[in-house]
Design a protein around this motif. Structure first.
Motif, mmCIF file in Angstrom:
data_model
loop_
_atom_site.group_PDB
_atom_site.id
_atom_site.type_symbol
_atom_site.label_atom_id
_atom_site.label_comp_id
_atom_site.label_asym_id
_atom_site.label_seq_id
_atom_site.Cartn_x
_atom_site.Cartn_y
_atom_site.Cartn_z
ATOM 1 N N SER A 128 0.890 -1.176 -0.046
ATOM 2 C CA SER A 128 0.011 -0.099 0.175
ATOM 3 C C SER A 128 0.893 1.121 -0.019
ATOM 4 O O SER A 128 0.723 1.992 -0.781
ATOM 5 N N GLN A 161 -5.419 -1.903 -3.345
ATOM 6 C CA GLN A 161 -4.392 -2.048 -2.308
ATOM 7 C C GLN A 161 -4.543 -1.606 -0.873
ATOM 8 O O GLN A 161 -4.225 -2.247 0.008
ATOM 9 N N VAL A 162 -5.378 -0.669 -0.375
ATOM 10 C CA VAL A 162 -5.452 -0.192 0.719
ATOM 11 C C VAL A 162 -6.780 -0.406 1.083
ATOM 12 O O VAL A 162 -7.280 -0.026 2.395
ATOM 13 N N ARG A 172 -5.447 7.186 1.505
ATOM 14 C CA ARG A 172 -5.620 7.326 0.224
ATOM 15 C C ARG A 172 -6.444 8.454 -0.417
ATOM 16 O O ARG A 172 -6.389 8.982 -1.526
#
Length: 186
Positions: A128, A161-162, A172
């Motif tokens: 991340s 990814q997060v 993000r």
């Protein structure tokens, strides 16, 4: 590690200081792979209070070593990298790691396996950070250095990814706000 072997290893890894990435720094210089990894490691350090149950020293090490394969291949931007590039980089890196003495060879091989499998929290956090740092650096760089495809990419990249962690998702989203402001200001 014996002094001469350490110097030889560091001399090889030093290539990452001069291996350029696609992005620019805030002062207009081309970003190096080493500076990307350094920034990631600092991001991980400053996040440690958000992940008290996680081995953030391991995450920091992952951040520092994750692009060692680029000593062999150089940096290929994510939007240009294909499976063959990844396979070649992985093969060359594994051969190099196997040439190291113990315990470094087995420790690094295990670490890269963990990073590639993306099953542990440490590996997911490192990945991340890797993705978000790239967007942050683009937000910091001059807009004139962006490619046309990066306008959309900076708004969407790394959300997958997060998504496993609320803190990373919030981070993000804040990065996305910065992207929107940067594009609006032109």
């Amino acid at each position: 590690m014996e002094a001469r072997k350490l110097l030889n290893t560091i001399s090889f890894i030093e290539k990452l200081k001069g291996t350029m990435r696609h992005c620019q720094t805030s002062n207009g210089y081309e970003e190096s792979v080493a500076s990307h990894s350094w920034m990631m490691a600092l991001m991980a350090y400053f996040m440690k209070d958000e992940f008290e149950q996680i081995d953030m020293n391991k995450v920091i090490l992952m951040c520092l070593v994750h692009d060692l394969g680029e000593c062999f291949t150089g940096d290929i931007p994510v939007f240009q990298k294909i499976d063959q590039n990844e396979e070649k980089e992985k093969e060359l890196l594994e051969n190099w790691i196997e040439s190291l003495e113990e315990p470094f060879a087995s420790e690094l091989m295990s670490l890269f396996k963990e990073m590639n499998e993306q099953k542990t929290m440490e590996a997911k956090i490192y990945k991340s950070i890797d993705k978000m740092e790239a967007v942050i650096q683009h937000n910091i760089s001059d807009l004139s250095s962006w490619l046309p495809l990066e306008y959309d990419l900076n708004l969407t990249y790394a959300f997958d990814q997060v998504s496993f962690n609320e803190y990373l998702l919030n981070l993000r989203n804040e990065i996305k706000k910065d992207t929107i402001l940067k594009i609006e200001k032109g």
